[in-house]
Scaffold this motif. Structure first.
Motif, mmCIF file in Angstrom:
data_model
loop_
_atom_site.group_PDB
_atom_site.id
_atom_site.type_symbol
_atom_site.label_atom_id
_atom_site.label_comp_id
_atom_site.label_asym_id
_atom_site.label_seq_id
_atom_site.Cartn_x
_atom_site.Cartn_y
_atom_site.Cartn_z
ATOM 1 N N GLU A 46 -7.601 -4.393 -9.287
ATOM 2 C CA GLU A 46 -6.350 -3.713 -9.647
ATOM 3 C C GLU A 46 -6.474 -2.202 -9.480
ATOM 4 O OE1 GLU A 46 -4.484 -4.516 -13.361
ATOM 5 O OE2 GLU A 46 -4.701 -6.676 -13.107
ATOM 6 N N ARG A 47 -7.606 -1.644 -9.906
ATOM 7 C CA ARG A 47 -7.807 -0.202 -9.756
ATOM 8 C C ARG A 47 -7.878 0.200 -8.291
ATOM 9 N NH1 ARG A 47 -12.777 1.269 -13.059
ATOM 10 N NH2 ARG A 47 -13.278 -0.893 -12.697
ATOM 11 N N MET A 48 -8.456 -0.667 -7.443
ATOM 12 C CA MET A 48 -8.522 -0.376 -6.017
ATOM 13 C C MET A 48 -7.116 -0.312 -5.419
ATOM 14 S SD MET A 48 -8.472 -2.064 -2.676
ATOM 15 C CE MET A 48 -8.354 -3.696 -3.267
ATOM 16 N N PHE A 49 -6.245 -1.255 -5.805
ATOM 17 C CA PHE A 49 -4.879 -1.219 -5.299
ATOM 18 C C PHE A 49 -4.138 0.023 -5.792
ATOM 19 C CE2 PHE A 49 -5.333 -5.779 -4.343
ATOM 20 C CZ PHE A 49 -4.821 -5.763 -3.063
ATOM 21 N N CYS A 50 -4.394 0.449 -7.016
ATOM 22 C CA CYS A 50 -3.763 1.673 -7.528
ATOM 23 C C CYS A 50 -4.208 2.890 -6.736
ATOM 24 C CB CYS A 50 -4.075 1.856 -9.006
ATOM 25 S SG CYS A 50 -3.163 0.731 -10.061
ATOM 26 N N ARG A 51 -5.481 2.937 -6.376
ATOM 27 C CA ARG A 51 -5.973 4.055 -5.569
ATOM 28 C C ARG A 51 -5.347 4.055 -4.188
ATOM 29 N NH1 ARG A 51 -11.385 2.660 -6.933
ATOM 30 N NH2 ARG A 51 -11.799 3.534 -8.951
ATOM 31 N N LEU A 52 -5.194 2.878 -3.594
ATOM 32 C CA LEU A 52 -4.573 2.809 -2.274
ATOM 33 C C LEU A 52 -3.114 3.230 -2.321
ATOM 34 C CD1 LEU A 52 -6.027 -0.466 -0.746
ATOM 35 C CD2 LEU A 52 -6.550 1.878 -0.090
ATOM 36 N N LYS A 53 -2.427 2.915 -3.426
ATOM 37 C CA LYS A 53 -1.022 3.285 -3.540
ATOM 38 C C LYS A 53 -0.824 4.772 -3.791
ATOM 39 C CE LYS A 53 0.812 -1.164 -4.894
ATOM 40 N NZ LYS A 53 1.515 -1.918 -5.933
ATOM 41 N N ASP A 54 -1.913 5.509 -4.025
ATOM 42 C CA ASP A 54 -1.802 6.961 -4.116
ATOM 43 C C ASP A 54 -1.437 7.563 -2.771
ATOM 44 O OD1 ASP A 54 -2.361 7.001 -6.798
ATOM 45 O OD2 ASP A 54 -4.492 7.471 -6.536
ATOM 46 N N PHE A 55 -1.724 6.840 -1.713
ATOM 47 C CA PHE A 55 -1.355 7.291 -0.377
ATOM 48 C C PHE A 55 0.094 6.896 -0.121
ATOM 49 C CE2 PHE A 55 -5.896 6.995 -0.337
ATOM 50 C CZ PHE A 55 -6.315 8.055 0.457
ATOM 51 N N ARG A 56 0.937 7.870 0.075
ATOM 52 C CA ARG A 56 2.380 7.633 0.209
ATOM 53 C C ARG A 56 2.696 6.681 1.352
ATOM 54 N NH1 ARG A 56 6.126 11.287 3.035
ATOM 55 N NH2 ARG A 56 8.145 10.341 2.787
ATOM 56 N N ARG A 57 1.969 6.813 2.438
ATOM 57 C CA ARG A 57 2.213 5.990 3.614
ATOM 58 C C ARG A 57 2.030 4.501 3.296
ATOM 59 N NH1 ARG A 57 1.136 8.138 8.865
ATOM 60 N NH2 ARG A 57 1.796 6.563 10.319
ATOM 61 N N ILE A 58 1.100 4.185 2.421
ATOM 62 C CA ILE A 58 0.839 2.792 2.067
ATOM 63 C C ILE A 58 1.801 2.315 0.984
ATOM 64 C CG2 ILE A 58 -0.879 1.252 1.052
ATOM 65 C CD1 ILE A 58 -2.982 2.970 2.495
ATOM 66 N N ALA A 59 2.056 3.157 -0.001
ATOM 67 C CA ALA A 59 2.924 2.765 -1.120
ATOM 68 C C ALA A 59 4.344 2.465 -0.660
ATOM 69 C CB ALA A 59 2.935 3.857 -2.179
ATOM 70 N N THR A 60 4.836 3.191 0.334
ATOM 71 C CA THR A 60 6.206 2.995 0.802
ATOM 72 C C THR A 60 6.296 2.097 2.025
ATOM 73 O OG1 THR A 60 6.074 4.989 2.159
ATOM 74 C CG2 THR A 60 6.946 5.222 -0.085
ATOM 75 N N ARG A 61 5.145 1.602 2.487
ATOM 76 C CA ARG A 61 5.071 0.775 3.701
ATOM 77 C C ARG A 61 5.800 1.481 4.836
ATOM 78 N NH1 ARG A 61 4.074 -4.913 5.203
ATOM 79 N NH2 ARG A 61 3.743 -4.587 7.415
ATOM 80 N N TYR A 62 5.346 2.716 5.079
ATOM 81 C CA TYR A 62 5.955 3.562 6.110
ATOM 82 C C TYR A 62 5.822 2.928 7.489
ATOM 83 C CZ TYR A 62 7.034 7.808 8.728
ATOM 84 O OH TYR A 62 7.591 8.714 9.565
ATOM 85 N N ASP A 63 4.655 2.340 7.762
ATOM 86 C CA ASP A 63 4.421 1.692 9.054
ATOM 87 C C ASP A 63 4.976 0.276 9.013
ATOM 88 O OD1 ASP A 63 2.874 3.893 10.071
ATOM 89 O OD2 ASP A 63 1.292 3.212 8.711
ATOM 90 N N LYS A 64 5.786 -0.073 9.993
ATOM 91 C CA LYS A 64 6.414 -1.391 10.003
ATOM 92 C C LYS A 64 5.560 -2.440 10.711
ATOM 93 C CE LYS A 64 9.855 0.094 7.771
ATOM 94 N NZ LYS A 64 9.816 -0.048 6.345
ATOM 95 N N ARG A 65 4.776 -2.031 11.690
ATOM 96 C CA ARG A 65 3.918 -2.990 12.390
ATOM 97 C C ARG A 65 2.697 -3.305 11.550
ATOM 98 N NH1 ARG A 65 2.811 -0.780 18.202
ATOM 99 N NH2 ARG A 65 1.006 -2.101 17.814
#
Length: 84
Positions: A46-65
């Motif tokens: 869970e903490r690993m996923f929270c750290r990854l979501k600190d990156f805006r590009r990942i949290a908002t699913r900026y990349d569609k592919r």
């Protein structure tokens, strides 16, 4: 996590053959047993996923592919690992 210690949720998980590692609510009259080692491992994930979501590009699913999104996750994981 203790807020999810409901009998209905435990029955649902048991029907799916999933072992619940939810610690019992302290106000429960008959607390159940749980695997503390598995719970600690769940917390690390869970903490690993929270750290990854600190990156805006990942949290908002900026990349569609999917391949580009996976590469962004791998890059963020590598940066997080390198910093810590």
């Amino acid at each position: 996590d203790r807020a999810y210690d409901a009998r209905s949720l435990r029955d649902e998980l048991a029907a799916r053959r999933i072992k619940a590692v939810i610690p019992p609510n302290p106000t429960r009259k008959h607390p159940h047993r749980y695997d503390k080692t598995a719970y600690k491992g769940r917390n690390v994930i869970e903490r690993m996923f929270c750290r990854l979501k600190d990156f805006r590009r990942i949290a908002t699913r900026y990349d569609k592919r999917a391949d580009i999104f996976l590469s962004a996750i791998l890059l963020a994981a590598a940066i997080t690992w390198w910093i810590n």
